[in-house]
Design a protein around this motif. Structure first.
Motif, mmCIF file in Angstrom:
data_model
loop_
_atom_site.group_PDB
_atom_site.id
_atom_site.type_symbol
_atom_site.label_atom_id
_atom_site.label_comp_id
_atom_site.label_asym_id
_atom_site.label_seq_id
_atom_site.Cartn_x
_atom_site.Cartn_y
_atom_site.Cartn_z
ATOM 1 N N ALA A 10 0.830 -1.209 0.000
ATOM 2 C CA ALA A 10 0.000 0.000 0.000
ATOM 3 C C ALA A 10 0.864 1.258 0.000
ATOM 4 O O ALA A 10 0.626 2.177 -0.786
ATOM 5 C CB ALA A 10 -0.921 -0.005 1.218
ATOM 6 N N ASP A 11 1.876 1.281 0.851
ATOM 7 C CA ASP A 11 2.716 2.474 0.934
ATOM 8 C C ASP A 11 3.612 2.630 -0.285
ATOM 9 O O ASP A 11 4.144 3.701 -0.539
ATOM 10 C CB ASP A 11 3.563 2.438 2.213
ATOM 11 C CG ASP A 11 2.741 2.801 3.442
ATOM 12 O OD1 ASP A 11 1.624 3.316 3.274
ATOM 13 O OD2 ASP A 11 3.215 2.566 4.567
ATOM 14 N N LEU A 41 -1.713 3.603 -1.762
ATOM 15 C CA LEU A 41 -3.058 3.117 -1.441
ATOM 16 C C LEU A 41 -3.137 2.823 0.050
ATOM 17 O O LEU A 41 -2.210 3.152 0.801
ATOM 18 C CB LEU A 41 -3.347 1.836 -2.240
ATOM 19 C CG LEU A 41 -3.312 1.935 -3.766
ATOM 20 C CD1 LEU A 41 -3.370 0.558 -4.407
ATOM 21 C CD2 LEU A 41 -4.469 2.794 -4.265
ATOM 22 N N THR A 42 -4.247 2.227 0.493
ATOM 23 C CA THR A 42 -4.336 1.736 1.868
ATOM 24 C C THR A 42 -4.306 0.210 1.837
ATOM 25 O O THR A 42 -4.537 -0.399 0.787
ATOM 26 C CB THR A 42 -5.665 2.172 2.527
ATOM 27 O OG1 THR A 42 -6.745 1.666 1.742
ATOM 28 C CG2 THR A 42 -5.763 3.673 2.620
ATOM 29 N N GLY A 94 2.144 10.068 -4.009
ATOM 30 C CA GLY A 94 1.497 8.941 -3.349
ATOM 31 C C GLY A 94 0.780 9.316 -2.074
ATOM 32 O O GLY A 94 -0.217 8.688 -1.718
ATOM 33 N N ARG A 95 1.241 10.353 -1.384
ATOM 34 C CA ARG A 95 0.764 10.565 -0.022
ATOM 35 C C ARG A 95 0.285 11.958 0.332
ATOM 36 O O ARG A 95 -0.237 12.163 1.417
ATOM 37 C CB ARG A 95 1.865 10.161 0.970
ATOM 38 C CG ARG A 95 2.113 8.647 1.029
ATOM 39 C CD ARG A 95 0.834 7.930 1.397
ATOM 40 N NE ARG A 95 0.954 6.474 1.501
ATOM 41 C CZ ARG A 95 -0.089 5.667 1.307
ATOM 42 N NH1 ARG A 95 -1.271 6.156 0.980
ATOM 43 N NH2 ARG A 95 0.054 4.357 1.427
#
Lengths: 220, 220
Positions: free
Chosen positions: A174-175, A179-180, B135-136
């Motif tokens: 995910a990272d 995503l989660t 991504g974050r």
DNA sequence: CGATCCGTTGAGGTGCGTCAACGGGAGTGG
DNA sequence: CCACTCCCGTTGACGCACCTCAACGGATCG
């Protein structure tokens, strides 16, 4: 000594000199090799296992920038300090090259510098692919691209390309993909239900419909 | 000849040799220098203007992987073909180095190779920052990070860091940050309403609350 | 056999995308 | 000089892909 990718283009004399300065070490899973901001005093080469690199935001959000396997190197630094944290995913063995000594060697052996430059170029190209993935792909496309990357990398290292060995946790995936864990899990389930993949013992993923995965990786 | 970043570390003899092989050209805005997949027969150095690099998905989704300005180089390739398309954002001038000749020079002048390696390392670090962003980070964090990047880059080149010159369109910014033009526009409006920035004539953005922008760039 | 970790699944919320409309500036042609 | 068009940036209304929060089961371990 195991053959190192950095050294593939070197002659025996150069290899001997390299062997003089390296330290080999075995590290178990989940250990931190160095942290973002640490003084960058060494270059590492992975000779077995998987290592992840990541950056953190102040509130703990994490982006994994790469998973490294046998032959990959890490530790390139800009301001004499590491720009990311390096942590083992599985147990791993690494060769450690003190930076001062490697700098001296690079001056002495241009071929080695050229090799490192070429590897950095490859990483840059991979980074650009990853930007396309993070910025523009959907969850399903991300997962399919990820599986294909692992498969193609395994093939390039002489392993079988299918099933794919996926040693990292859902949280790590995910990272890496922005995503989660829940979305990663749900997407795997979707692909499984669609008959494109199946999950096997020992963290392996069997790609049963390679063409479909290829298409879904690029949104076709 | 203008001073080139690649050449900063070279002596007069090396510079003379380099001048022998380069071709300088002026290119207007919106022109394609080369496309993804083209044979990679040259390395370029930007001496004026702004150039964007991007990759496309089959359905047209686009990810801009970088905006290059004076001193930046482009054209590193992996399989003798470019991995991205290069297009001018503004009118630009570029130095073109045929690849074969530059390869020969690199063997002859290790210092030059070292310089290129160092620039590739810097780009790699920037790429990792961009992955964290894509991504974050949220839309607001992305825009603030983007403005700070432009500001810091201007400062490093000896220009004033504020107001920031933003020559690229909303669409380009969106494709660089993994957003849509509408979201970019809305986020600028938000920051304007909050009193953190104001838009000026000639594509300039005045950062009126630098501390707030800093904090918002990292989610503090 | 409790505790912890990991992966999965469900229910509900939301940040950003999608679709649409509009206004201003630049270029074009009459 | 004025239409006319095109492109770009902005704004609004609405939808959805993915996130958040929560619960649960299996594996591992002391």
């Amino acid at each position: 000594m195991r053959s190192l990718t950095v050294c593939a283009a070197l002659d025996p004399e150069e290899l001997r000199r390299l062997a003089d300065i390296l330290q080999t070490s075995r590290v178990e899973a989940g250990q931190t090799l160095f942290s973002e901001g640490d003084a960058a005093d060494a270059l590492y080469n992975v000779t077995a296992g998987t290592v992840k690199l990541y950056k953190l935001l102040p509130d703990g959000r994490r982006q994994i920038t790469g998973f490294l396997v046998t032959g990959d190197f890490l530790g390139l630094a800009v301001n004499d300090s590491y720009a990311y944290t390096a942590e083992t995913v599985t147990a791993a063995t690494l060769c450690r090259f003190p930076r001062k000594k490697i700098d001296a060697l690079m001056d002495e052996f241009p071929k080695m510098q050229r090799r490192l430059f070429s590897m950095a170029s490859n990483e840059l190209a991979a980074a650009q692919d990853q930007m396309l993935l993070l910025g523009r792909k959907t969850a399903k496309e991300k997962i399919c691209s990820f599986l294909l990357m692992l498969s193609q990398r395994a093939a390039r290292r002489g392993h079988k390309e299918n099933p794919v060995y996926v040693p990292m946790s859902r949280a790590d995936i995910a990272d890496y993909l922005g995503l989660t864990t829940e979305t990663v899990s749900r997407t795997f389930t979707q692909l499984k239900t669609a008959g494109a993949i199946s999950l096997q013992e020992g963290n392996k993923v069997l790609i049963s419909d390679m063409d479909a995965i290829y298409d879904m990786a690029e949104g076709c």
